[in-house]
Design an enzyme around this catalytic site. Structure first.
Site, PDB file in Angstrom:
ATOM      1  CE  LYS A  73      -3.933   1.801   2.740  1.00 38.33           C
ATOM      2  NZ  LYS A  73      -4.800   1.492   3.892  1.00 38.33           N
ATOM      3  CB  SER A 148      -8.135   3.204   2.885  1.00 31.37           C
ATOM      4  OG  SER A 148      -7.314   2.659   3.903  1.00 31.37           O
ATOM      5  CB  SER A 172      -8.212   0.165   5.671  1.00 27.77           C
ATOM      6  OG  SER A 172      -9.004   1.323   5.611  1.00 27.77           O
TER       7      SER A 172
HETATM    8  N1  GLN Z   1     -12.883   3.341   6.418  1.00 24.27           N
HETATM    9  C1  GLN Z   1     -12.357   3.767   7.687  1.00 24.27           C
HETATM   10  C2  GLN Z   1     -12.052   5.237   7.642  1.00 24.27           C
HETATM   11  O1  GLN Z   1     -12.360   5.823   6.672  1.00 24.27           O
HETATM   12  C3  GLN Z   1     -11.166   2.946   8.038  1.00 24.27           C
HETATM   13  C4  GLN Z   1      -9.945   3.367   7.347  1.00 24.27           C
HETATM   14  C5  GLN Z   1      -8.786   2.520   7.677  1.00 24.27           C
HETATM   15  O2  GLN Z   1      -8.906   1.457   8.285  1.00 24.27           O
HETATM   16  N2  GLN Z   1      -7.628   3.018   7.323  1.00 24.27           N
HETATM   17  O3  GLN Z   1     -11.535   5.815   8.544  1.00 24.27           O
END
Ligand code: GLN
Length: 472
Positions: A73, A148, A172
């Site tokens: 990532k 994400s 994510s």
């Molecule tokens: N979707 C969650 C957020 O927007 C989690 C994001 C993540 O785990 N990095 O904060």
């Protein structure tokens, strides 16, 4: 699909070379450009790294991840490669060092083939908030990958690499794994060093692997886990064995009532029924449990995560990294213009919410209260694990949604994490496992949650279900 062990047999005999595996992966990445899963490659560097592993093999060494191709990532540092978090504010910033997880992968013989698309600074659930544009789900390009870590999940699902690293703050890794039909692990907080992971919310962030098999997932996990003197929150705990057995006999699996509400998507609910049956057939015992504070998890998560983010993201000021707004007349103007040009709308929204929650007068009412409720969310899990070995829940309320569907409604997007964020608040590990397909062919998934440092039982139940589904 050939397992890593079979591939390593071939590598040992010299029938294939790491360089061939890596070249094939690079070719597949190049052909899959429309998915927008991988945002940077460096073919020359990568082939050179592959040749170095081949040399180790010729010297009689068989590193545990020889033959493993990995996408990282774009928020995990890799020496000499761009590190942008899919944000304009990092411009063309190049990392001068490896994250500990990156260094450990390399030492274990893995080759990093590219950088995964993501929501800017890991804020999002769909990989649409990216300066590179949205990633597309390999199973239906009109749908999101989840986020994400959507680029990492799509790359694994489309076989562009064997495994990937993502990061978890609220789901994510598990949520995009579920949307793309692969395995995704959120390790226990402290299990994997955060050194070199760009901070979003430091008390929640963890790096986690994604893969198409439990064996690959566990192999990558074993390589990256463990104490690191450069991350004070990392812990020294024994790693799970690599032979986790196939039996779930005697395991007590808790079903939290709060995660199985009537509004659940019927195909998600049916997938969970199938998993329950498979577990029972294997001799596991299903037990109803309650996690009464579950409904506070999303509000608490969005206060804690955004508060920490507003503080972590203060460092992007146009002075130290990446983008700098031109022709500012004062320092203040430089900060304001750089940040207003460099951050996307979702990141700005988070910084404003987080700053608000931390400001004098609101701190007690929001942030400090959220920390107390966070403690209760964790206590729910500790209480449940007094009577069960692990918990079974859906990973997501629905299968992958359409591109654009939730972009105009941030709250609807935030609810994608309703089943994953509680584990981040509590610090416990969670695994998303594929669990069949919808009538239209979209992946479905189930989630298992275990006590602190209980990754081994997650691999065990994951492996059992994988074997049952393979022979079905
Ligand atoms: N979707 C969650 C957020 O927007 C989690 C994001 C993540 O785990 N990095 O904060």
């Amino acid at each position: 699909m050939a397992g890593l062990r079979d591939i390593q047999d071939h590598l040992r005999d010299g029938r294939i070379r790491v360089e061939d595996l890596v070249a094939e992966s690079l070719e597949r990445i190049a052909r899959s450009a429309p998915l927008n899963a991988v945002v940077y490659t460096r073919p020359d560097d990568t082939l050179e790294a592959a040749r170095r592993v081949d040399e180790r093999l010729r010297g009689g060494d068989l590193p545990p991840l020889a033959g493993m191709t990995v996408v990282l990532k774009d928020n995990i540092a890799q020496d000499g490669w761009p590190l942008t978090c899919a944000s304009r504010i990092l411009g063309d910033f190049v990392s001068p060092y490896d994250a500990t997880a990156t260094a450990r992968l390399k030492a274990a013989g893995a080759v990093i083939v590219g950088r995964g698309n993501m929501d800017e600074f890991a804020m999002g659930s769909s990989t649409e908030h990216s300066r590179f544009g949205p990633a597309r789900n390999p199973l239906d390009p009109e749908r999101v990958t989840g986020g994400s870590s959507g680029g990492s999940a799509a790359a694994v699902a489309a076989d562009l690499c064997r495994a990937a690293l993502g990061s978890e703050t609220g789901g994510s890794v598990r949520q995009p794994a579920a949307f793309c039909g692969v395995y995704g692990l959120k390790p226990t907080y402290g299990r994997v060093s955060r050194f070199g992971l760009v901070a979003f919310a430091s008390s929640l962030d963890q790096i986690g692997p994604l893969a198409r098999s439990v064996e690959d997932l566990a192999a990558v996990f074993r390589a990256i886990a463990g104490k690191d003197p450069r991350d004070e929150t990392s812990e020294d705990r024994p790693l799970p064995v690599d032979d986790f057995g196939l039996s779930v006999r005697g395991l007590r699996v808790g079903l939290p009532g709060e995660y199985f509400l009537p509004g659940l998507d019927p195909e998600v609910a049916a997938a969970l029924e199938m998993v329950k049956r498979q577990l029972q057939e294997g001799g596991a015992e299903l037990v109803d449990v309650s996690l009464p504070h579950t409904r506070y998890a999303i509000p608490v998560y969005y206060i804690v995560a955004n508060a920490e983010a507003s503080s972590n993201l203060a460092r992007y000021d146009g002075v130290r990294y990446g983008l700098r707004a031109p022709e500012a007349e004062s320092l203040e103007e430089l900060y304001v213009r750089t940040r207003s040009l460099g951050f996307g709308d979702e990141v700005k929204r988070r910084i404003m919410l987080g700053t608000y929650a931390l400001s004098a007068g609101y701190y007690e009412a929001y942030y400090s209260r959220a920390l107390k409720v966070r403690r209760l969310v964790r206590q729910d899990f500790l209480d449940a694990f007094q009577t069960v070995d692990l918990l079974l829940t859906p990973t997501t309320p629905t299968p992958a949604f359409r591109l654009g569907e939730k972009m105009a409604d941030p709250l609807a997007m935030y609810l994608s994490d309703v089943f994953t964020a509680p584990a981040n608040l509590a610090g416990i590990p969670g695994l998303s496992v594929p669990a069949g397909r919808t009538a239209s062919g979209l992946p479905l998934a189930a989630q298992f949650l275990a006590p602190d440092f209980g990754e081994e039982v997650l691999f065990r139940v994951g492996k059992y279900l994988e074997t049952v589904n393979e022979s079905a």
